[in-house]
Design an enzyme around this catalytic site. Structure first.
Site, PDB file in Angstrom:
ATOM      1  CB  THR A  14      -0.939   0.020   1.221  1.00  0.00           C
ATOM      2  OG1 THR A  14      -0.172   0.063   2.418  1.00  0.00           O
ATOM      3  CG2 THR A  14      -1.849  -1.203   1.228  1.00  0.00           C
ATOM      4  CG  ASP A  15      -0.692   4.643  -2.096  1.00  0.00           C
ATOM      5  OD1 ASP A  15      -1.532   4.655  -1.163  1.00  0.00           O
ATOM      6  OD2 ASP A  15      -1.011   4.891  -3.268  1.00  0.00           O
ATOM      7  CG  MET A  16       2.765   8.035   1.923  1.00  0.00           C
ATOM      8  SD  MET A  16       3.548   9.643   1.763  1.00  0.00           S
ATOM      9  CE  MET A  16       2.639  10.610   2.963  1.00  0.00           C
ATOM     10  CB  ILE A  19      -5.278   2.591  -2.125  1.00  0.00           C
ATOM     11  CG1 ILE A  19      -4.462   3.663  -2.837  1.00  0.00           C
ATOM     12  CG2 ILE A  19      -6.498   3.192  -1.437  1.00  0.00           C
ATOM     13  CD1 ILE A  19      -5.226   4.364  -3.956  1.00  0.00           C
TER      14      ILE A  19
END
Length: 143
Positions: A14-16, A19
């Protein structure tokens, strides 16, 4: 034929924003493609040992609904096209009943020196096995 690959989203994917990062879908597609070939009674690694490589030529993904950490997803994989020197796989990624992502990858069919060759002539057994996996409407389409 269609195969199903189950994946649980890991935190590192996931990213910041929380998601799944777009770059993570392609390793998932690779895993699903490998399992598709395996479910057809073949082995990707054995194909490579036999001098049949499927280098990636094109990719596409459409992100419909974002996936998040710990989501349980299913990837449905099909071989959508087969030409004598190329093939295409299609992917549908679901969380439950929700279609979240679609994708496709196009691959050249090459020898160990990355020279395209006619699989139908070079290895009729592998050709017949792969060709049996493509739906009748897509059979023998040149790509």
């Amino acid at each position: 034929m269609e195969s199903i690959t189950n994946i649980t989203v890991r935190y590192a994917e996931t990213d910041m924003m929380g998601i799944v990062h777009h770059s993570r879908y392609y390793p998932w597609f690779e895993q699903a493609r490998t399992e598709f070939i395996k479910s057809a009674g073949m082995s990707y690694s054995q194909m490579e040992k036999d001098g049949i490589l499927l280098p990636l030529a094109e990719t596409h993904a459409k992100y419909i609904i974002p996936l998040k950490y710990e989501d349980e997803v299913r990837i449905f994989t099909t071989m959508t096209k087969l030409g004598v020197a190329s093939c295409e796989f299609g992917y549908r990624v679901y969380r439950g009943e929700e279609l979240c992502t679609t994708g496709r990858t196009v691959h050249a069919i090459t020898n160990a020196d990355f020279k395209p060759f006619n699989l139908k002539k070079a290895d009729r057994g592998v050709w017949d096995r792969l060709n049996s996996l493509v739906s009748d409407k897509n059979r023998n389409i040149r790509i």
